[in-house]
Write a protein that holds these residues in place. Sequence first.
Motif, PDB file in Angstrom:
ATOM      1  N   ASP A   3       0.853  -1.182   0.000  1.00  0.00           N
ATOM      2  CA  ASP A   3       0.000   0.000   0.000  1.00  0.00           C
ATOM      3  C   ASP A   3       0.889   1.231   0.000  1.00  0.00           C
ATOM      4  O   ASP A   3       1.689   1.431   0.908  1.00  0.00           O
ATOM      5  CB  ASP A   3      -0.885  -0.019   1.265  1.00  0.00           C
ATOM      6  N   ALA A  14      -0.521  -1.701   5.688  1.00  0.00           N
ATOM      7  CA  ALA A  14      -1.683  -2.345   5.090  1.00  0.00           C
ATOM      8  C   ALA A  14      -1.326  -2.785   3.674  1.00  0.00           C
ATOM      9  O   ALA A  14      -0.749  -2.017   2.900  1.00  0.00           O
ATOM     10  CB  ALA A  14      -2.862  -1.377   5.057  1.00  0.00           C
ATOM     11  N   GLU A  16      -2.548  -5.446   0.168  1.00  0.00           N
ATOM     12  CA  GLU A  16      -3.598  -6.235  -0.476  1.00  0.00           C
ATOM     13  C   GLU A  16      -2.956  -7.236  -1.423  1.00  0.00           C
ATOM     14  O   GLU A  16      -2.045  -6.890  -2.188  1.00  0.00           O
ATOM     15  CB  GLU A  16      -4.560  -5.336  -1.246  1.00  0.00           C
ATOM     16  N   ASN A  55      -7.866  -9.903   6.546  1.00  0.00           N
ATOM     17  CA  ASN A  55      -9.302  -9.633   6.442  1.00  0.00           C
ATOM     18  C   ASN A  55      -9.922  -9.398   7.821  1.00  0.00           C
ATOM     19  O   ASN A  55     -11.030  -9.844   8.123  1.00  0.00           O
ATOM     20  CB  ASN A  55     -10.015 -10.796   5.730  1.00  0.00           C
ATOM     21  N   LYS A  68      -6.335 -14.000  -3.848  1.00  0.00           N
ATOM     22  CA  LYS A  68      -6.405 -12.663  -4.440  1.00  0.00           C
ATOM     23  C   LYS A  68      -7.451 -11.828  -3.708  1.00  0.00           C
ATOM     24  O   LYS A  68      -8.547 -12.287  -3.419  1.00  0.00           O
ATOM     25  CB  LYS A  68      -6.771 -12.766  -5.917  1.00  0.00           C
ATOM     26  N   GLY A  69      -7.066 -10.586  -3.362  1.00  0.00           N
ATOM     27  CA  GLY A  69      -7.978  -9.677  -2.682  1.00  0.00           C
ATOM     28  C   GLY A  69      -7.879  -9.703  -1.170  1.00  0.00           C
ATOM     29  O   GLY A  69      -8.455  -8.843  -0.508  1.00  0.00           O
ATOM     30  N   ASP A  70      -7.140 -10.689  -0.593  1.00  0.00           N
ATOM     31  CA  ASP A  70      -6.950 -10.706   0.861  1.00  0.00           C
ATOM     32  C   ASP A  70      -6.247  -9.417   1.283  1.00  0.00           C
ATOM     33  O   ASP A  70      -5.272  -8.990   0.658  1.00  0.00           O
ATOM     34  CB  ASP A  70      -6.097 -11.907   1.282  1.00  0.00           C
ATOM     35  N   ARG A  71      -6.754  -8.818   2.371  1.00  0.00           N
ATOM     36  CA  ARG A  71      -6.131  -7.599   2.904  1.00  0.00           C
ATOM     37  C   ARG A  71      -5.463  -7.916   4.230  1.00  0.00           C
ATOM     38  O   ARG A  71      -6.084  -8.487   5.126  1.00  0.00           O
ATOM     39  CB  ARG A  71      -7.161  -6.488   3.087  1.00  0.00           C
ATOM     40  N   GLU A  73      -2.954  -6.554   7.469  1.00  0.00           N
ATOM     41  CA  GLU A  73      -2.396  -5.427   8.218  1.00  0.00           C
ATOM     42  C   GLU A  73      -1.329  -5.975   9.154  1.00  0.00           C
ATOM     43  O   GLU A  73      -1.526  -6.998   9.816  1.00  0.00           O
ATOM     44  CB  GLU A  73      -3.482  -4.702   9.015  1.00  0.00           C
TER      45      GLU A  73
END
Length: 342
Positions: A3, A14, A16, A55, A68-71, A73
């Motif tokens: 990010d 963070a 993605e 997530n 794909k798309g997992d976020r 932190e």
Amino acid sequence: MRDPDSEAGHGLKALEAGADAAGLRLDQWLAAALGPDFSRNRVQALIRQGAVTVNGATVNELKRKMAKGDRAEVVIPEPEPAEPRGEAIALDILYEDDELIVINKPAGLVVHPGAGNWTGTLVNALIHHCGDSLSGIGGVKRPGIVHRLDKDTSGVMVVAKTDRAHKSLSDAFADHGASGELERAYLALVWNIPARVTGIIDAPLGRAADRVRRAVVPAGRGDARHAVTHYTVLERYGETAADAVKAALVECRLETGRTHQIRVHMAHISHPVIGDPDYGQAFRTKANRLPEPLQGLVRGLSRQALHAGLLGFCHPTTGEPMRLTAPMPLDMAEIVEGFRRL
């Protein structure tokens, strides 16, 4: 992917996962996504500490598969103070920048604190010298030791100041220069004159009976480690049949980097390093046949006559080839001059 709004250093990061992350382990993906400032070991430690969420849920499993798309932190704590205390010990610095420091280590200086040597070490000296320029190795403000020299071996050592440099240099030393990015050359004064000007000693090393020393062992033994040393005779002393004592100045280049490798290998071919208290005991009386003042210099040598004269590597951030040298220390140089005068 990273990010672009996340902070550098400590704080919250963070990220993605893109399509290329699908199926990768969490620790593997994070180590790549966070960049060269974070080694995989440090990423794994952060996951185990509960500093990573995916997530919105805390994840402690290193092998958790990404999609794909997992976020994710990641909470990056500030580096903790180093456990050893800094001490004002003089350093012979050959090179230094924000990523690393190269020093000429004197004989007698222990590299890392340990049993019987909790103070007065190279690490104590580096903590004092580097101060806040240590960004943290594995989350701790400490110098990153990627290779060591024996206490009584002098010469060139490189030490990392950042996680990024530590990872890069550790990888280079781990493959023992197989990538061509590492060059290590030592000067050794040895008893007797090798029959060949150049030679290769390919003999596996393992623990000796006392578990402190090393020895050449059968390749099939459980603790046997591949070890190869290349040597070149630079100077010969006492070549005639009438000479009572023979010796040589030899350059040794490491193809592998095992504990006490040069000392054990040279003793294995009957050319132990002069002054070696562990692997040259059988040759101690040879000094008695030398004329003064050379005899006194050799008998007074309080360590093995071994010096890491050259270290070459690629800079971890610029990729620039670096080649650092350190001159032969006085105690060895005086003995060499004495042999030359025989």
